[in-house]
Design a protein around this motif. Structure first.
Motif, PDB file in Angstrom:
ATOM      1  N   PRO A 163       0.810  -1.226   0.000  1.00 50.00           N
ATOM      2  CA  PRO A 163       0.000   0.000   0.000  1.00 50.00           C
ATOM      3  C   PRO A 163       0.840   1.270   0.000  1.00 50.00           C
ATOM      4  O   PRO A 163       0.425   2.290  -0.571  1.00 50.00           O
ATOM      5  CB  PRO A 163      -0.835  -0.115   1.280  1.00 50.00           C
ATOM      6  CG  PRO A 163      -0.146  -1.127   2.124  1.00 50.00           C
ATOM      7  CD  PRO A 163       0.530  -2.066   1.182  1.00 50.00           C
ATOM      8  N   LEU A 164       2.014   1.231   0.615  1.00 48.73           N
ATOM      9  CA  LEU A 164       2.883   2.407   0.598  1.00 48.73           C
ATOM     10  C   LEU A 164       3.367   2.709  -0.818  1.00 48.73           C
ATOM     11  O   LEU A 164       3.381   3.872  -1.250  1.00 48.73           O
ATOM     12  CB  LEU A 164       4.082   2.193   1.521  1.00 48.73           C
ATOM     13  CG  LEU A 164       3.789   2.025   3.017  1.00 48.73           C
ATOM     14  CD1 LEU A 164       5.086   1.747   3.772  1.00 48.73           C
ATOM     15  CD2 LEU A 164       3.094   3.260   3.583  1.00 48.73           C
ATOM     16  N   ILE A 165       3.759   1.667  -1.545  1.00 50.53           N
ATOM     17  CA  ILE A 165       4.216   1.847  -2.926  1.00 50.53           C
ATOM     18  C   ILE A 165       3.060   2.280  -3.819  1.00 50.53           C
ATOM     19  O   ILE A 165       3.205   3.170  -4.672  1.00 50.53           O
ATOM     20  CB  ILE A 165       4.862   0.545  -3.438  1.00 50.53           C
ATOM     21  CG1 ILE A 165       6.163   0.279  -2.671  1.00 50.53           C
ATOM     22  CG2 ILE A 165       5.126   0.619  -4.938  1.00 50.53           C
ATOM     23  CD1 ILE A 165       6.743  -1.101  -2.911  1.00 50.53           C
ATOM     24  N   ASP A 166       1.915   1.652  -3.632  1.00 47.01           N
ATOM     25  CA  ASP A 166       0.719   2.003  -4.404  1.00 47.01           C
ATOM     26  C   ASP A 166       0.432   3.500  -4.270  1.00 47.01           C
ATOM     27  O   ASP A 166       0.286   4.220  -5.271  1.00 47.01           O
ATOM     28  CB  ASP A 166      -0.455   1.173  -3.872  1.00 47.01           C
ATOM     29  CG  ASP A 166      -1.750   1.393  -4.628  1.00 47.01           C
ATOM     30  OD1 ASP A 166      -1.848   2.334  -5.444  1.00 47.01           O
ATOM     31  OD2 ASP A 166      -2.700   0.621  -4.401  1.00 47.01           O
ATOM     32  N   ARG A 167       0.390   3.978  -3.040  1.00 47.53           N
ATOM     33  CA  ARG A 167       0.079   5.396  -2.804  1.00 47.53           C
ATOM     34  C   ARG A 167       1.130   6.305  -3.425  1.00 47.53           C
ATOM     35  O   ARG A 167       0.790   7.310  -4.062  1.00 47.53           O
ATOM     36  CB  ARG A 167      -0.013   5.642  -1.304  1.00 47.53           C
ATOM     37  CG  ARG A 167      -0.395   7.081  -0.938  1.00 47.53           C
ATOM     38  CD  ARG A 167      -0.415   7.261   0.564  1.00 47.53           C
ATOM     39  NE  ARG A 167       0.917   7.083   1.142  1.00 47.53           N
ATOM     40  CZ  ARG A 167       1.145   6.876   2.445  1.00 47.53           C
ATOM     41  NH1 ARG A 167       0.122   6.795   3.283  1.00 47.53           N
ATOM     42  NH2 ARG A 167       2.378   6.741   2.891  1.00 47.53           N
ATOM     43  N   GLU A 168       2.409   5.941  -3.262  1.00 49.84           N
ATOM     44  CA  GLU A 168       3.473   6.793  -3.788  1.00 49.84           C
ATOM     45  C   GLU A 168       3.435   6.874  -5.301  1.00 49.84           C
ATOM     46  O   GLU A 168       3.580   7.957  -5.890  1.00 49.84           O
ATOM     47  CB  GLU A 168       4.834   6.260  -3.336  1.00 49.84           C
ATOM     48  CG  GLU A 168       5.987   7.219  -3.538  1.00 49.84           C
ATOM     49  CD  GLU A 168       5.964   8.362  -2.535  1.00 49.84           C
ATOM     50  OE1 GLU A 168       5.290   9.377  -2.834  1.00 49.84           O
ATOM     51  OE2 GLU A 168       6.598   8.244  -1.481  1.00 49.84           O
ATOM     52  N   LEU A 169       3.249   5.739  -5.965  1.00 50.08           N
ATOM     53  CA  LEU A 169       3.201   5.738  -7.425  1.00 50.08           C
ATOM     54  C   LEU A 169       2.005   6.532  -7.942  1.00 50.08           C
ATOM     55  O   LEU A 169       2.119   7.272  -8.931  1.00 50.08           O
ATOM     56  CB  LEU A 169       3.154   4.305  -7.950  1.00 50.08           C
ATOM     57  CG  LEU A 169       4.436   3.479  -7.758  1.00 50.08           C
ATOM     58  CD1 LEU A 169       4.205   2.021  -8.167  1.00 50.08           C
ATOM     59  CD2 LEU A 169       5.592   4.065  -8.572  1.00 50.08           C
TER      60      LEU A 169
END
Length: 328
Positions: A163-169
């Motif tokens: 979820p952290l990567i999802d949000r950042e991208l």
């Protein structure tokens, strides 16, 4: 990503010349003509994604020189291995932002080590923005190969990376195919999680020359496929529809008689390899020359063995040499 054969990917930027994951390392890689750069992603205590080779940072930062962080030194087990040092997950981003980067291999790359202490560490967002701006400045589309590090470990301490990567991208405008994106990991579980979240990317499964992936080892124990078994025909069959390709340790492609690239291509999978480096210390024994570990050996002969197998992408530490050889 656009079809060039092979893609030349700046492995952590241009770490043959500058400390890995530094701004100048990435900027140099873009200027030298790479098709993409590769940031490794780990997390801070407050959920900020930073680019470091590992979450243990004593070898790539000046953290040991900061007395205010002396009590953070500890020993942990990461992917089953005991490590002692300082770990990103024990710091906030504000704290990590006070550190400066260092060359990880100073004995091999003393010229790069001359830049120690000159630059702060970067967040993933910094690299995404840098590459977007670099694409405009250099007049060509440049991609990012995002490597997710230690996803099972981080999930186990309450820092789920997907979820952290999802949000950042999404926040950075990289989630819907706006710019070329490859997501890779030695753990297939997190690749599936990101794909299920709708991140538009090419998903590549990183393959070690030995051992088992930690996520599957935790889930299945010794029943889990080894990495070498994964690139056998039956293992590749099981990857079809789950990932778009594999990225193998170059030693597997240097083994005589291997058919990994042909077998993967027959199943519609792309094949990358890591890492093409010119120094004797990284070359197979038959390609080494005089002058010690840091001297260049007959790297072109080794790279030729790899290129003739038809790989789709290569990770390089010296982007100028990689572009000249694989584009020449």
């Amino acid at each position: 990503m656009p079809r060039k054969t092979p893609l030349v990917i700046g492995h952590r930027g241009a770490p043959g010349y500058r400390p890995e994951h530094s701004r100048s390392s990435y900027e140099l890689a873009l200027a030298m003509g790479v098709d993409a750069v590769e940031p490794d992603v780990v997390a801070t205590r407050d959920g900020v994604l930073v680019v470091r080779h590992e979450n243990e940072i004593s070898g790539t930062t000046d953290v040991a020189d900061h007395p205010e962080f002396a009590d953070r030194r500890t020993t942990k087990r990461v992917d089953g291995e005991a490590l002692t040092g300082w770990f990103t997950e024990d710091f906030t981003w504000d704290e990590l932002s006070t550190l400066r980067g260092r060359e990880r291999l100073p004995a091999v790359r003393p010229s790069s080590a001359s830049f120690d202490g000159a630059q702060p560490i970067l967040r993933l967002r910094d690299v995404l923005d840098l590459v977007r701006e670099g694409s405009v400045a250099h007049g060509r589309e440049i991609g990012v190969v995002l490597e997710v590090k230690h996803a099972t470990y981080f999930a186990g301490i309450g820092l789920d990376l997907a979820p952290l990567i999802d949000r950042e991208l999404r926040d950075a405008g990289w989630a819907h195919g706006e710019l070329p994106l490859i997501v890779e990991s030695f753990e297939s579980t997190v690749l599936g999680q990101l794909r299920a979240r709708g991140i538009a990317a090419t998903y590549v499964y990183l393959i070690e020359a030995a051992g088992r992936p930690y996520d599957l080892l935790v889930a299945e124990g010794k029943r889990a496929l080894t990495y070498p078994e994964t690139v056998e025909p039956a293992g590749l069959d099981a990857l079809v529809g789950r990932v778009d390709g594999i990225s193998v340790d170059k030693r597997m492609l240097l083994a005589r008689g291997n058919t990994i690239v042909a077998d993967a291509h027959a199943r519609g999978l792309v094949v990358f390899t890591w890492t093409c480096r010119p120094e004797n210390g990284f070359l197979a024994s038959e390609f080494r020359g005089p002058g010690g570990k840091g001297a260049f050996g007959d790297y072109e002969a080794e790279w030729g063995v790899i290129a003739r197998q038809g790989v789709d992408g290569v990770f390089v530490d010296h982007p100028d040499l990689g572009v000249a050889f694989f584009r020449g």
